[in-house]
Enzyme design. Structure first.
Site, short mmCIF file in Angstrom:
data_model
loop_
_atom_site.label_atom_id
_atom_site.label_comp_id
_atom_site.label_asym_id
_atom_site.label_seq_id
_atom_site.Cartn_x
_atom_site.Cartn_y
_atom_site.Cartn_z
N LYS A 170 0.86 -1.20 0.00
CA LYS A 170 0.00 0.00 0.00
C LYS A 170 0.89 1.24 0.00
O LYS A 170 1.78 1.37 0.84
CB LYS A 170 -0.90 0.03 1.23
N CYS A 185 0.09 15.00 -6.20
CA CYS A 185 -0.50 14.20 -7.27
C CYS A 185 -1.62 13.31 -6.73
O CYS A 185 -1.49 12.70 -5.67
CB CYS A 185 0.60 13.32 -7.88
N CYS A 245 -3.34 11.45 -9.41
CA CYS A 245 -3.61 10.64 -10.62
C CYS A 245 -2.64 9.46 -10.72
O CYS A 245 -2.80 8.59 -11.58
CB CYS A 245 -3.51 11.51 -11.88
N CYS A 280 2.70 16.74 -7.72
CA CYS A 280 2.08 16.84 -9.04
C CYS A 280 3.07 17.40 -10.05
O CYS A 280 3.85 18.31 -9.73
CB CYS A 280 0.86 17.76 -8.94
N HIS A 330 -1.71 14.67 -14.92
CA HIS A 330 -3.16 14.42 -14.96
C HIS A 330 -3.78 14.99 -16.24
O HIS A 330 -4.79 14.48 -16.72
CB HIS A 330 -3.86 15.03 -13.74
#
Lengths: 78, 78
Positions: free
Chosen positions: A27, A43, A45, A54, A58
């Site tokens: 995980k 992020c 995505c 990020c 995306h």
């Protein structure tokens, strides 16, 4: 009746959200600590080359699959 | 040769990450401001009933599709 040999990708593979980040980990949870007055763009995505941050990946993902995901921007009071 | 009429779900639909949150929005970006000493757990699986916060929905998602996504935990220095 769906022929068992029908040419059909195993759908569960395509329903994974993460196909790239720490794939051997059971995980991928991320812990971040920000200083007062700090600000980071995270992020959501799972396609960013600078994950957990990020990098705009995306945009390409959303265009390719008609999705609408975007980042989480966290600011800290001074 | 792949028969055009082969029974195959439009894969791009199953490759969306977000099938639930603000679907009418062109891009779901979230801005959060945290106080000094604050701490929040943010969802990155897009399945949480308390989005943008995590409610553990990633556990069921990971089990169902064999994924390994988890939340982002942000803490702020006092």
């Amino acid at each position: 009746f769906v022929p068992s040999s029908s040419i059909r990708a195993p759908t569960h593979l395509s329903e994974r959200i993460n196909n790239k980040i720490d794939l051997e980990s059971p995980k991928v949870a991320t812990m971040e600590t920000l200083p007062a007055g700090g600000k980071k763009v995270y992020c959501r995505c799972w396609k960013s080359a600078t994950f957990p941050l990020c990098n705009g990946a995306h945009v390409k993902h959303n265009e390719e699959v008609g999705d609408n995901v975007g980042p989480l921007i966290v600011s800290v009071e001074k």
